[in-house]
Design a protein around this motif. Structure first.
Motif, PDB file in Angstrom:
ATOM      1  N   ARG A  40       3.888   9.772 -49.995  1.00  0.00           N
ATOM      2  CA  ARG A  40       3.889  10.740 -48.903  1.00  0.00           C
ATOM      3  C   ARG A  40       4.239  10.109 -47.562  1.00  0.00           C
ATOM      4  N   THR A  41       4.110   8.800 -47.456  1.00  0.00           N
ATOM      5  CA  THR A  41       4.403   8.125 -46.182  1.00  0.00           C
ATOM      6  C   THR A  41       5.447   7.032 -46.427  1.00  0.00           C
ATOM      7  N   SER A  42       5.026   5.788 -46.360  1.00  0.00           N
ATOM      8  CA  SER A  42       5.864   4.633 -46.716  1.00  0.00           C
ATOM      9  C   SER A  42       4.939   3.505 -47.124  1.00  0.00           C
ATOM     10  N   ALA A  43       5.481   2.496 -47.763  1.00  0.00           N
ATOM     11  CA  ALA A  43       4.641   1.406 -48.253  1.00  0.00           C
ATOM     12  C   ALA A  43       3.906   0.704 -47.109  1.00  0.00           C
ATOM     13  N   PHE A  44       4.630   0.454 -46.002  1.00  0.00           N
ATOM     14  CA  PHE A  44       4.031  -0.294 -44.906  1.00  0.00           C
ATOM     15  C   PHE A  44       2.956   0.499 -44.176  1.00  0.00           C
ATOM     16  N   CYS A  45       3.256   1.741 -43.811  1.00  0.00           N
ATOM     17  CA  CYS A  45       2.258   2.497 -43.051  1.00  0.00           C
ATOM     18  C   CYS A  45       1.089   2.910 -43.947  1.00  0.00           C
ATOM     19  N   ALA A  46       1.331   3.081 -45.253  1.00  0.00           N
ATOM     20  CA  ALA A  46       0.229   3.335 -46.184  1.00  0.00           C
ATOM     21  C   ALA A  46      -0.686   2.115 -46.225  1.00  0.00           C
ATOM     22  N   GLY A  47      -0.067   0.927 -46.201  1.00  0.00           N
ATOM     23  CA  GLY A  47      -0.855  -0.302 -46.171  1.00  0.00           C
ATOM     24  C   GLY A  47      -1.707  -0.381 -44.924  1.00  0.00           C
ATOM     25  N   VAL A  48      -1.137   0.040 -43.784  1.00  0.00           N
ATOM     26  CA  VAL A  48      -1.894   0.054 -42.528  1.00  0.00           C
ATOM     27  C   VAL A  48      -3.076   1.018 -42.629  1.00  0.00           C
ATOM     28  N   GLY A  49      -2.816   2.237 -43.102  1.00  0.00           N
ATOM     29  CA  GLY A  49      -3.861   3.251 -43.187  1.00  0.00           C
ATOM     30  C   GLY A  49      -4.997   2.839 -44.111  1.00  0.00           C
ATOM     31  N   ILE A  50      -4.635   2.361 -45.295  1.00  0.00           N
ATOM     32  CA  ILE A  50      -5.651   1.971 -46.281  1.00  0.00           C
ATOM     33  C   ILE A  50      -6.482   0.806 -45.766  1.00  0.00           C
ATOM     34  N   ARG A  51      -5.815  -0.216 -45.221  1.00  0.00           N
ATOM     35  CA  ARG A  51      -6.546  -1.398 -44.754  1.00  0.00           C
ATOM     36  C   ARG A  51      -7.378  -1.094 -43.517  1.00  0.00           C
ATOM     37  N   ALA A  52      -6.919  -0.164 -42.664  1.00  0.00           N
ATOM     38  CA  ALA A  52      -7.678   0.175 -41.454  1.00  0.00           C
ATOM     39  C   ALA A  52      -8.983   0.880 -41.821  1.00  0.00           C
ATOM     40  N   VAL A  53      -8.900   1.862 -42.705  1.00  0.00           N
ATOM     41  CA  VAL A  53     -10.117   2.565 -43.138  1.00  0.00           C
ATOM     42  C   VAL A  53     -11.043   1.608 -43.889  1.00  0.00           C
ATOM     43  N   THR A  54     -10.449   0.746 -44.718  1.00  0.00           N
ATOM     44  CA  THR A  54     -11.245  -0.244 -45.454  1.00  0.00           C
ATOM     45  C   THR A  54     -11.969  -1.179 -44.493  1.00  0.00           C
ATOM     46  N   LEU A  55     -11.300  -1.548 -43.385  1.00  0.00           N
ATOM     47  CA  LEU A  55     -11.914  -2.414 -42.382  1.00  0.00           C
ATOM     48  C   LEU A  55     -13.165  -1.757 -41.800  1.00  0.00           C
ATOM     49  N   VAL A  56     -13.076  -0.459 -41.544  1.00  0.00           N
ATOM     50  CA  VAL A  56     -14.238   0.278 -41.030  1.00  0.00           C
ATOM     51  C   VAL A  56     -15.368   0.262 -42.052  1.00  0.00           C
ATOM     52  N   ALA A  66       2.403  -5.198 -38.315  1.00  0.00           N
ATOM     53  CA  ALA A  66       3.617  -5.789 -37.766  1.00  0.00           C
ATOM     54  C   ALA A  66       4.857  -5.304 -38.509  1.00  0.00           C
ATOM     55  N   ALA A  67       4.768  -5.236 -39.837  1.00  0.00           N
ATOM     56  CA  ALA A  67       5.900  -4.769 -40.646  1.00  0.00           C
ATOM     57  C   ALA A  67       6.217  -3.307 -40.352  1.00  0.00           C
ATOM     58  N   SER A  68       5.168  -2.494 -40.125  1.00  0.00           N
ATOM     59  CA  SER A  68       5.375  -1.071 -39.823  1.00  0.00           C
ATOM     60  C   SER A  68       6.047  -0.880 -38.472  1.00  0.00           C
ATOM     61  N   VAL A  69       5.676  -1.724 -37.508  1.00  0.00           N
ATOM     62  CA  VAL A  69       6.289  -1.647 -36.175  1.00  0.00           C
ATOM     63  C   VAL A  69       7.756  -2.061 -36.244  1.00  0.00           C
ATOM     64  N   VAL A  70       8.034  -3.144 -36.952  1.00  0.00           N
ATOM     65  CA  VAL A  70       9.408  -3.636 -37.069  1.00  0.00           C
ATOM     66  C   VAL A  70      10.304  -2.621 -37.773  1.00  0.00           C
ATOM     67  N   THR A  71       9.787  -1.998 -38.835  1.00  0.00           N
ATOM     68  CA  THR A  71      10.578  -1.020 -39.611  1.00  0.00           C
ATOM     69  C   THR A  71      10.496   0.389 -39.035  1.00  0.00           C
ATOM     70  N   ARG A  72       9.690   0.546 -37.982  1.00  0.00           N
ATOM     71  CA  ARG A  72       9.537   1.850 -37.311  1.00  0.00           C
ATOM     72  C   ARG A  72       9.066   2.948 -38.256  1.00  0.00           C
ATOM     73  N   THR A  73       8.171   2.596 -39.151  1.00  0.00           N
ATOM     74  CA  THR A  73       7.638   3.585 -40.107  1.00  0.00           C
ATOM     75  C   THR A  73       6.208   3.988 -39.780  1.00  0.00           C
ATOM     76  N   LEU A  74       5.584   3.360 -38.786  1.00  0.00           N
ATOM     77  CA  LEU A  74       4.188   3.654 -38.466  1.00  0.00           C
ATOM     78  C   LEU A  74       3.933   5.126 -38.135  1.00  0.00           C
ATOM     79  N   PRO A  75       4.842   5.820 -37.419  1.00  0.00           N
ATOM     80  CA  PRO A  75       4.595   7.242 -37.121  1.00  0.00           C
ATOM     81  C   PRO A  75       4.415   8.114 -38.360  1.00  0.00           C
ATOM     82  N   LEU A  76       4.916   7.666 -39.510  1.00  0.00           N
ATOM     83  CA  LEU A  76       4.760   8.450 -40.736  1.00  0.00           C
ATOM     84  C   LEU A  76       3.302   8.622 -41.124  1.00  0.00           C
ATOM     85  N   LEU A  77       2.454   7.746 -40.621  1.00  0.00           N
ATOM     86  CA  LEU A  77       1.035   7.839 -40.947  1.00  0.00           C
ATOM     87  C   LEU A  77       0.418   9.117 -40.386  1.00  0.00           C
ATOM     88  N   GLY A  78       1.096   9.733 -39.421  1.00  0.00           N
ATOM     89  CA  GLY A  78       0.618  10.999 -38.863  1.00  0.00           C
ATOM     90  C   GLY A  78       0.587  12.120 -39.878  1.00  0.00           C
TER      91      GLY A  78
END
Length: 303
Positions: free
Chosen positions: A31-47, A201-213
């Motif tokens: 539904r998103t992308s590999a990089f931003c999914a990684g950001v979302g999953i790891r961010a919630v896991t960090l919490v 960092a990978a999401s910022v470079v590939t400009r895929t982070l907004p997909l997490l919305g």
């Protein structure tokens, strides 16, 4: 006897948790992308890990890392490398091939165990492990007539399996460090935090982070993200517990059950049809797991 039974129960629980996590993470990646999914999953896991450590009174242990900090950072780096190589493989090869080849880490771990720990494996252990690996390929529906181990995608999958194998031994080394043994939650926290930074960092470079919305607009995407994050947290807890209690090779062997769990979950939740060969592969995997369990008890009894 009770402790042994509960230990083996945790060993069997691991592929169930990891298999469910794999399905949930696939849903959020689609539904998103590999990089931003990684950001979302790891961010919630960090919490979740932060809350867990605060409740357990372990927060201060994050700063008690004398002599092991370098290895903790390396664990996080390898955590990202094993993910990114798997993602690259998935982008140029089939998911079925990837899932099957990633399980080849069991062979790498066996070889590393022989080198590092001078572990000796009986012919039965090799037989059961090989049978389970063949069962994994059957469950994933690999067509051996067209399968090429040297294709670029498969090479990345094998690289990912290698990083997974190295990380397992590295994790165990900090858990059992003679001067400053590290608790499992601290290892998980460093691993997750460093991997999160790389994904960010990978999401910022590939400009895929907004997909997490998308998770704010699609209920299914949000549910998949939360399930994957909970699964990732439980993977850290149960996987690290098992690494502390059992030999690395035994933990990795039982993770061969993961494709069975993933296939059953997709069958129940998404109605994915299974063929006769896949059922046979599941039976072989389960039979091999039983054989490994009995063989490991014999080894322990001899020791």
């Amino acid at each position: 006897m009770g402790n042994k039974k509960s230990g083996y129960a945790m060993l069997l629980l691991l592929p169930v948790i990891w298999g469910c996590y794999y399905v949930a993470s696939q849903q959020i990646v689609s539904r998103t992308s590999a990089f931003c999914a990684g950001v979302g999953i790891r961010a919630v896991t960090l919490v979740l890990l932060t809350v867990l450590m605060v409740r357990r009174g372990e927060w201060q242990k994050l700063f008690q890392t004398q002599g092991v900090l370098g290895r903790l950072i390396l664990i996080g780096v390898l955590g990202f490398l094993l993910d990114i190589t798997a993602f690259i493989g998935l982008s140029i090869s089939s998911a079925a091939s990837g899932t099957a080849l990633l399980k080849c880490d069991v062979l790498m771990v066996n070889i590393m165990s022989m080198i590092i720990y001078k572990q000796r494996f009986s012919w039965k252990a090799w037989l059961f492990t090989g049978a389970m690996l063949i069962g994994v390929f059957m469950v994933m529906g690999i067509d051996f007539s067209t399968f090429r181990i040297t294709s670029p995608g498969n090479v990345f999958f094998l690289l990912s399996a290698f990083f997974v194998s190295c990380n397992a031994f590295l994790i165990k080394s900090v858990q059992k460090d003679r001067k400053n043994p590290v608790c499992d939650d601290v290892v998980a926290y460093y691993n997750n935090l460093i991997t999160l930074l790389f994904f960010l960092a990978a999401s910022v470079v590939t400009r895929t982070l907004p997909l997490l919305g998308i998770v704010t607009r699609q209920r299914d995407a949000l549910l998949a993200l939360l399930c994957a994050s909970l699964g990732q947290t439980l993977v850290y807890i149960v996987y690290y517990w098992n690494l502390r209690q059992f030999e690395v090779w035994l933990v990795k062997t039982f993770l061969l059950l993961m494709p069975v769990v993933s296939m059953l979950v997709t069958f129940v939740l998404f109605g994915e049809k299974m063929r006769g060969m896949q059922y046979l592969g599941m039976a072989i995997i389960l039979g091999g797991a039983l054989g490994i369990l009995l063989e490991s008890r014999e080894i322990k009894a001899e020791e």
